[in-house]
Design an enzyme around this catalytic site. Structure first.
Site: not given
Ligand code: IPE
Ligand code: IPE
Ligand code: MG
Length: 248
Positions: A24, A190, A122, A60, A28, A11, A14-16
């Site tokens: 965002r 999550s 693994l 989704w 990824h 996780d 996007g914030r990074w």
């Molecule tokens: C959980 O992260 C799903 C994945 C890392 C694939 P999210 O970013 O979707 O979760 P929430 O919305 O912060 O709970």
């Molecule tokens: C995790 O990073 C990747 C997925 C959930 C696909 P995020 O996209 O959730 O990034 P943040 O949490 O919004 O920063």
């Molecule tokens: Mg996230």
């Protein structure tokens, strides 16, 4: 003893990216680069299973443009990394609701599954379009169908049998997760592996996924080894200390 099965919620991509003034999706792109190093390190650390949360049933809800980037990255990852995974003898599986995946994503998954079919190292599982509640519902439906068709009876249901209807069934006794690790500082599951992580230790790393390194995984695994897992029992208790037997 170290963990056998580590599951990671990758996780904070996007914030990074946003905190650096990028879109965002750039997070990824950088996030995928961390996966190879982490898979490699999981092997070095002697883990038996590594499960990575790549896309949740709730993801989704994200804008189509972001979803498209994620699917393209998954396909590219599978294409580019399959030869290296094969050299490392990595067993590969995908869990989640495949019915929602596009033909292009499905065929990329099948190609990697096919190429790594004979590997014995693994156990790498990628959770794609995965939600633990969805997995449990699909398992319950499958069992109900067997009952309806007469091949099983409701009374037969046990925890072991239910596990055999889950997406992680091929992992056998390794399906239970020892350590769940989440990056980005968020402290929640999550909808990840709710059944399999019933007794998992939880570790929250205060770094976004694009900054997570092999060293971070190594530290988390080392810290795990010093945790006391009691599974509801009493640590170090000899049988004579249990209430029934100590009664005089
Ligand atoms: C959980 O992260 C799903 C994945 C890392 C694939 P999210 O970013 O979707 O979760 P929430 O919305 O912060 O709970
Ligand atoms: C995790 O990073 C990747 C997925 C959930 C696909 P995020 O996209 O959730 O990034 P943040 O949490 O919004 O920063
Ligand atoms: Mg996230």
């Amino acid at each position: 003893m170290g963990p056998l099965h580590v599951a990671i919620i990758m996780d904070g991509n996007g914030r990074w990216a946003r905190s650096r003034g990028h879109a965002r999706f750039f997070g990824h792109v950088r996030g995928v680069r961390r996966v190879q190093e982490v898979v490699q390190e999981a092997g070095n650390l002697g883990l038996s299973a590594l499960t990575l949360y790549a896309f949740s049933t709730e993801n989704w809800k994200r804008p189509e443009a972001e979803r498209e980037v994620l699917w393209r990255l998954l396909r590219r990852f599978l294409k580019v990394e399959t030869p290296a995974l094969l050299r490392s003898n990595v067993q590969f599986r995908v869990i989640g609701d495949r019915s929602r995946l596009s033909p292009a994503v499905l065929s990329a998954i099948r190609e990697t599954e096919c190429a790594l079919e004979k590997c014995t190292g693994l156990q790498l599982t990628i959770a794609v379009s995965y939600g633990a509640r969805d997995e449990i519902i699909r398992a319950a439906r499958a069992f109900a169908r067997e009952c309806f068709e007469g091949s099983m009876k409701p009374e037969q249901m046990t925890e072991d049998l239910f596990s055999q209807f889950l997406d992680t069934a091929p992992l056998g006794s390794l399906a239970d997760v020892d350590l769940v690790l989440r990056t980005s500082g968020e402290q929640r599951l999550s909808n990840f592996l709710l059944w399999q992580a019933a007794y998992a230790e939880l570790t929250f790393v205060n770094k976004p996924w694009p900054e997570f390194t092999a060293g971070d995984l190594r530290r988390a695994v080392q810290q795990f080894s010093s945790r006391k897992r009691r599974f509801g029992g009493v640590e170090g208790a000899r049988p004579s200390e249990t209430p029934q037997e100590s009664r005089t």
